[in-house]
Design an enzyme around this catalytic site. Structure first.
Site, PDB file in Angstrom:
ATOM      1  N   LYS A  13       5.601  35.319  19.302  1.00  0.00           N
ATOM      2  CA  LYS A  13       4.204  35.345  18.838  1.00  0.00           C
ATOM      3  C   LYS A  13       3.887  34.119  17.977  1.00  0.00           C
ATOM      4  O   LYS A  13       2.879  33.453  18.180  1.00  0.00           O
ATOM      5  CB  LYS A  13       3.934  36.625  18.015  1.00  0.00           C
ATOM      6  CG  LYS A  13       4.171  37.910  18.767  1.00  0.00           C
ATOM      7  CD  LYS A  13       3.843  39.130  17.926  1.00  0.00           C
ATOM      8  CE  LYS A  13       4.744  39.307  16.719  1.00  0.00           C
ATOM      9  NZ  LYS A  13       6.161  39.568  17.059  1.00  0.00           N
ATOM     10  N   ARG A  88      -0.128  46.188  13.069  1.00  0.00           N
ATOM     11  CA  ARG A  88       1.176  46.681  13.505  1.00  0.00           C
ATOM     12  C   ARG A  88       1.245  48.202  13.506  1.00  0.00           C
ATOM     13  O   ARG A  88       2.276  48.756  13.879  1.00  0.00           O
ATOM     14  CB  ARG A  88       2.237  46.166  12.540  1.00  0.00           C
ATOM     15  CG  ARG A  88       3.181  45.119  13.153  1.00  0.00           C
ATOM     16  CD  ARG A  88       4.004  44.576  12.015  1.00  0.00           C
ATOM     17  NE  ARG A  88       5.230  43.964  12.359  1.00  0.00           N
ATOM     18  CZ  ARG A  88       5.472  42.657  12.241  1.00  0.00           C
ATOM     19  NH1 ARG A  88       4.527  41.827  11.908  1.00  0.00           N
ATOM     20  NH2 ARG A  88       6.671  42.206  12.471  1.00  0.00           N
ATOM     21  N   ARG A 127      17.357  32.218  15.426  1.00  0.00           N
ATOM     22  CA  ARG A 127      16.108  31.661  14.886  1.00  0.00           C
ATOM     23  C   ARG A 127      16.335  30.932  13.563  1.00  0.00           C
ATOM     24  O   ARG A 127      17.088  31.384  12.713  1.00  0.00           O
ATOM     25  CB  ARG A 127      15.092  32.786  14.668  1.00  0.00           C
ATOM     26  CG  ARG A 127      13.826  32.277  13.964  1.00  0.00           C
ATOM     27  CD  ARG A 127      12.641  33.158  14.176  1.00  0.00           C
ATOM     28  NE  ARG A 127      12.773  34.468  13.567  1.00  0.00           N
ATOM     29  CZ  ARG A 127      11.834  35.408  13.668  1.00  0.00           C
ATOM     30  NH1 ARG A 127      10.728  35.180  14.347  1.00  0.00           N
ATOM     31  NH2 ARG A 127      12.004  36.584  13.101  1.00  0.00           N
ATOM     32  N   ARG A 160      16.182  33.644   8.312  1.00  0.00           N
ATOM     33  CA  ARG A 160      15.517  34.721   7.574  1.00  0.00           C
ATOM     34  C   ARG A 160      16.486  35.852   7.243  1.00  0.00           C
ATOM     35  O   ARG A 160      17.355  36.178   8.039  1.00  0.00           O
ATOM     36  CB  ARG A 160      14.347  35.268   8.411  1.00  0.00           C
ATOM     37  CG  ARG A 160      13.109  34.432   8.279  1.00  0.00           C
ATOM     38  CD  ARG A 160      12.026  34.811   9.252  1.00  0.00           C
ATOM     39  NE  ARG A 160      11.799  36.237   9.412  1.00  0.00           N
ATOM     40  CZ  ARG A 160      10.829  36.747  10.144  1.00  0.00           C
ATOM     41  NH1 ARG A 160       9.988  35.957  10.785  1.00  0.00           N
ATOM     42  NH2 ARG A 160      10.682  38.062  10.261  1.00  0.00           N
ATOM     43  N   ARG A 171      14.203  46.640  13.221  1.00  0.00           N
ATOM     44  CA  ARG A 171      12.845  46.153  13.492  1.00  0.00           C
ATOM     45  C   ARG A 171      12.419  46.494  14.924  1.00  0.00           C
ATOM     46  O   ARG A 171      11.253  46.815  15.157  1.00  0.00           O
ATOM     47  CB  ARG A 171      12.769  44.641  13.245  1.00  0.00           C
ATOM     48  CG  ARG A 171      12.693  44.350  11.748  1.00  0.00           C
ATOM     49  CD  ARG A 171      13.154  42.954  11.424  1.00  0.00           C
ATOM     50  NE  ARG A 171      12.292  41.948  11.982  1.00  0.00           N
ATOM     51  CZ  ARG A 171      12.698  40.714  12.282  1.00  0.00           C
ATOM     52  NH1 ARG A 171      13.950  40.359  12.090  1.00  0.00           N
ATOM     53  NH2 ARG A 171      11.845  39.844  12.754  1.00  0.00           N
TER      54      ARG A 171
END
Ligand code: ADP
Ligand code: AMP
Length: 216
Positions: A13, A88, A127, A160, A171
């Site tokens: 996203k 969300r 990531r 992160r 998640r």
């Protein structure tokens, strides 16, 4: 153009929203980036959000809705915006509808980036994110030109806290339980556009451009 980027954590996203934001000349509004900025700046909101985020849980709706309301009222949103990571939950989508209704505007489209779970885990475990501008990289799939340094702004890249395997699995579970019901919410309104989120970043961007309302 008023768009929502929808999809599981790690679906791409943020990566695509940044490109669309440049293409369309409207701001990219990532609630995750806003929360991380608040944590960095040690604000009260950041303190309230941190423990939820580190565990991979959602931050309570009232905190998020208040934060988004303030942001949407800023002048750079006048000609549109790309929401990333918001709404969300169903209550967040209802709150967004109320905010937009008060402002006399509507969403143009919601893009759902579809990516299989195994690919999500691969993407999130590699990531790296820029501390300064929030740009997202991947050590293998989308590496920066110089390791650890952002191509866009020269900022430092970091991993992160919530990209650990335990938080990632949580998640994904939270996404399925609380966020996925929004697919039906926006499908019923005729706003949902499903996009294959696999393939190269350029290919996916091309698919999104082809689905923009009015062929922009
Ligand atoms: P989200 O904002 O949905 O959480 P990101 O845009 O941060 O997802 O992307 C998650 C990770 O996947 C990042 O490491 C990013 O560089 C990588 N990524 C994004 N798009 C692709 C793609 N098409 N193929 C492979 N990796 C991708
Ligand atoms: P993201 O950067 O979109 O992956 O979001 C990172 C984390 O921030 C999430 O796992 C949540 O803890 C929190 N967060 C971001 N956006 C929202 C939202 N709309 N509602 C609740 N929590 C959010």
């Amino acid at each position: 153009m008023r768009l929502v980027m929808f999809g599981a954590p790690g679906a791409g996203k943020g990566t695509q929203a940044k490109r669309l934001s440049e293409h369309l000349g409207v701001p990219h509004i990532s609630t995750g980036d806003m929360l991380r900025e608040n944590i960095e700046q040690r604000t009260e909101l950041g303190r309230a959000a941190r423990s939820y985020m580190d565990r991979g849980e959602l931050v309570p709706d009232d905190i998020i809705n208040g934060m988004v309301r303030v942001r949407l009222e800023e002048s750079d949103c006048e000609h549109g915006f790309i929401l990333d990571g918001y709404p969300r939950t169903i209550p967040q989508a209802e709150a967004l509808d109320r905010m937009l209704g008060e402002m006399g505007i509507e969403l143009d489209a919601v893009f759902d980036l579809e990516v299989p779970d195994e690919e999500i885990v691969r993407r999130l475990s590699g990531r790296r994110v820029c501390r300064q501008c929030g740009a997202s990289y991947h050590v293998v799939f989308n590496p920066p030109k110089q390791p650890g340094v952002c191509d866009v702004c020269g900022g430092q890249l970091y991993q992160r806290e919530d990209d650990t395997e335990e938080a990632v699995l949580n998640r994904i579970a939270v996404y399925k339980r609380k966020t996925k019901p929004l697919l039906e919410y926006y499908t019923r309104r005729g706003l949902m556009r499903t996009v294959d989120g696999t393939g190269s970043i350029d290919e996916i961007f091309g698919r999104l451009l082809g689905l923009l309302p009015g062929g922009k």
